[in-house]
Design an enzyme around this catalytic site. Structure first.
Site, PDB file in Angstrom:
ATOM      1  N   ASP A 103     -48.568 -50.850  58.456  1.00 53.65           N
ATOM      2  CA  ASP A 103     -48.890 -49.684  59.899  1.00 53.65           C
ATOM      3  C   ASP A 103     -50.185 -49.531  59.661  1.00 53.65           C
ATOM      4  OD1 ASP A 103     -48.531 -47.804  61.988  1.00 53.65           O
ATOM      5  OD2 ASP A 103     -47.141 -46.447  60.728  1.00 53.65           O
ATOM      6  N   ASP A 104     -50.769 -48.837  60.779  1.00 57.02           N
ATOM      7  CA  ASP A 104     -52.075 -48.604  61.105  1.00 57.02           C
ATOM      8  C   ASP A 104     -52.376 -46.767  60.211  1.00 57.02           C
ATOM      9  OD1 ASP A 104     -50.846 -46.396  62.457  1.00 57.02           O
ATOM     10  OD2 ASP A 104     -51.298 -46.921  64.410  1.00 57.02           O
ATOM     11  N   ASP A 107     -49.853 -40.137  57.673  1.00 61.55           N
ATOM     12  CA  ASP A 107     -50.461 -38.996  57.571  1.00 61.55           C
ATOM     13  C   ASP A 107     -50.209 -38.339  56.969  1.00 61.55           C
ATOM     14  OD1 ASP A 107     -50.876 -37.001  59.139  1.00 61.55           O
ATOM     15  OD2 ASP A 107     -51.792 -37.048  60.685  1.00 61.55           O
TER      16      ASP A 107
HETATM   17  O1  LIG Z   1     -47.499 -40.080  57.813  1.00 62.15           O
HETATM   18  P1  LIG Z   1     -47.254 -39.824  59.234  1.00 62.15           P
HETATM   19  O2  LIG Z   1     -47.441 -38.725  59.083  1.00 62.15           O
HETATM   20  O3  LIG Z   1     -45.793 -40.284  59.640  1.00 62.15           O
HETATM   21  O4  LIG Z   1     -48.235 -40.561  60.234  1.00 62.15           O
HETATM   22  C1  LIG Z   1     -48.035 -42.056  60.695  1.00 62.15           C
HETATM   23  C2  LIG Z   1     -47.538 -42.732  61.676  1.00 62.15           C
HETATM   24  O5  LIG Z   1     -47.940 -42.058  62.716  1.00 62.15           O
HETATM   25  C3  LIG Z   1     -48.258 -42.845  63.872  1.00 62.15           C
HETATM   26  O6  LIG Z   1     -46.789 -43.108  64.254  1.00 62.15           O
HETATM   27  P2  LIG Z   1     -46.218 -42.901  65.699  1.00 62.15           P
HETATM   28  O7  LIG Z   1     -44.949 -42.061  65.557  1.00 62.15           O
HETATM   29  O8  LIG Z   1     -47.351 -41.735  66.811  1.00 62.15           O
HETATM   30  O9  LIG Z   1     -45.835 -44.760  66.764  1.00 62.15           O
HETATM   31  P3  LIG Z   1     -46.660 -45.085  67.674  1.00 62.15           P
HETATM   32  O10 LIG Z   1     -47.201 -45.847  66.629  1.00 62.15           O
HETATM   33  O11 LIG Z   1     -45.968 -45.858  68.783  1.00 62.15           O
HETATM   34  O12 LIG Z   1     -47.678 -44.441  68.211  1.00 62.15           O
HETATM   35  C4  LIG Z   1     -48.679 -43.978  63.097  1.00 62.15           C
HETATM   36  O13 LIG Z   1     -49.192 -44.788  64.318  1.00 62.15           O
HETATM   37  C5  LIG Z   1     -48.361 -43.804  61.792  1.00 62.15           C
HETATM   38  O14 LIG Z   1     -46.871 -44.354  62.143  1.00 62.15           O
HETATM   39  N1  LIG Z   2     -54.180 -41.952  66.713  1.00 62.94           N
HETATM   40  C1  LIG Z   2     -53.058 -41.489  65.739  1.00 62.94           C
HETATM   41  N2  LIG Z   2     -51.860 -41.178  65.591  1.00 62.94           N
HETATM   42  C2  LIG Z   2     -51.281 -40.764  64.411  1.00 62.94           C
HETATM   43  N3  LIG Z   2     -50.016 -39.829  63.801  1.00 62.94           N
HETATM   44  C3  LIG Z   2     -50.298 -39.382  62.955  1.00 62.94           C
HETATM   45  N4  LIG Z   2     -51.938 -38.976  62.248  1.00 62.94           N
HETATM   46  C4  LIG Z   2     -52.743 -39.632  63.878  1.00 62.94           C
HETATM   47  C5  LIG Z   2     -53.451 -39.659  63.938  1.00 62.94           C
HETATM   48  O1  LIG Z   2     -54.232 -39.583  62.853  1.00 62.94           O
HETATM   49  N5  LIG Z   2     -54.132 -40.457  64.626  1.00 62.94           N
HETATM   50 MG   LIG Z   3     -46.552 -45.355  64.141  1.00 58.36          MG
END
Ligand SMILES: O=P(O)(O)OC[C@H]1O[C@H](OP(=O)(O)OP(=O)(O)O)[C@H](O)[C@@H]1O
Ligand SMILES: Nc1nc2[nH]cnc2c(=O)[nH]1
Ligand SMILES: [Mg+2]
Length: 169
Positions: A103-104, A107
Site C-alpha cells: 500500500d502507499d 495511517d
Molecule cells: O491506515 P489507515 O488509517 O487505514 O489508512 C491508510 C489507507 O488510507 C488510504 O486509502 P483510502 O481508503 O483513502 O483509499 P484510496 O487508496 O483509494 O485512496 C491509503 O491509501 C491507505 O490505503
Molecule cells: N493521501 C492520503 N491519504 C491518506 N489516507 C490516510 N492517511 C492519508 C494521508 O496522509 N494521505
Molecule cells: Mg488506500
C-alpha cells in the site's frame, strides 16, 4: 462513524520521489521471500497501493500481480474500512504466505488490520507510515508524524505560487 482528523502539516510527494521510494522498498525486500527468497505475487491495496505495487513488481520481476480493494476514507474523513473486491483465491492460498501486499501508506493501521486478518502470513509493505500504523506493517521506507497529511502526485497538479516577496505594493 466518521472522524475528522487534525492534520497540521502537509507532506508533498512527487512522482520522482515515490518512484525512488518504491524502488528502495523493492531493493530491501529482494531475496527476502519465504520460498527460496522469492515472493509468489504482489497484491496492491487499491487504489493508493497500485503505483507502488507496479513499481515493486517490475523491480522484483514478479508477473503475478493482483489487487484487493479496500475503501477507508472519504477525502480526509475516516470511515469503517471494508473490502470491495478480494484478490484471486488461488494467488493468496490459505493465509497469504509468500505474497507481498503493498500500500502507499499506513495511517491508523485499520486498513492493514483488516487485510491482515484475512491473510495473516502475507508480508505487508508500505512506502510511508505514521506511528499509529507502524505495528501493522512489516516493511516501510519513511515515517511521518501522525498529524501530517501525505499528498500524492496523483492528487496534485503543477501550479503557480506567489514569490515570498510580493512585487506589487
Ligand atoms: O491506515 P489507515 O488509517 O487505514 O489508512 C491508510 C489507507 O488510507 C488510504 O486509502 P483510502 O481508503 O483513502 O483509499 P484510496 O487508496 O483509494 O485512496 C491509503 O491509501 C491507505 O490505503
Ligand atoms: N493521501 C492520503 N491519504 C491518506 N489516507 C490516510 N492517511 C492519508 C494521508 O496522509 N494521505
Ligand atoms: Mg488506500
Amino acid at each position: 462513524m466518521t472522524t475528522r482528523l487534525p492534520h497540521e502539516k502537509g507532506f508533498h510527494i512527487s512522482w520522482d520521489q515515490i518512484h525512488r521510494d518504491a524502488r528502495a522498498l523493492a531493493w530491501r525486500l529482494d531475496g527476502k521471500g519465504p520460498i527460496e527468497g522469492n515472493w509468489s505475487a504482489v497484491v496492491g491495496i487499491t487504489r493508493g497501493g497500485l503505483v507502488p505495487a507496479m513499481i515493486m513488481a517490475r523491480e522484483l520481476d514478479i508477473r503475478t500481480v493482483d489487487t484487493i480493494s479496500v475503501k477507508s476514507y472519504n477525502h480526509q474523513s475516516r470511515t469503517e474500512p471494508h473490502v470491495i473486491k478480494p484478490p484471486q483465491a488461488d494467488i493468496m492460498g490459505a493465509d497469504g504466505e509468500g505474497v507481498l501486499i503493498v500500500d502507499d501508506l499506513v495511517d491508523t493501521g485499520r486498513t492493514l488490520e483488516l487485510v491482515r486478518s484475512l491473510y495473516p502470513k502475507a508480508h505487508f509493505a508500505t512506502i510511508y507510515a505514521k506511528p499509529m500504523g507502524v505495528p501493522m506493517v512489516d516493511s516501510y521506507v519513511t515515517e511521518v508524524s501522525q498529524d501530517t497529511w501525505i499528498f500524492f502526485p496523483w492528487d496534485m497538479a503543477l501550479q503557480y505560487v506567489q514569490p515570498y516577496r510580493g512585487t506589487d505594493a
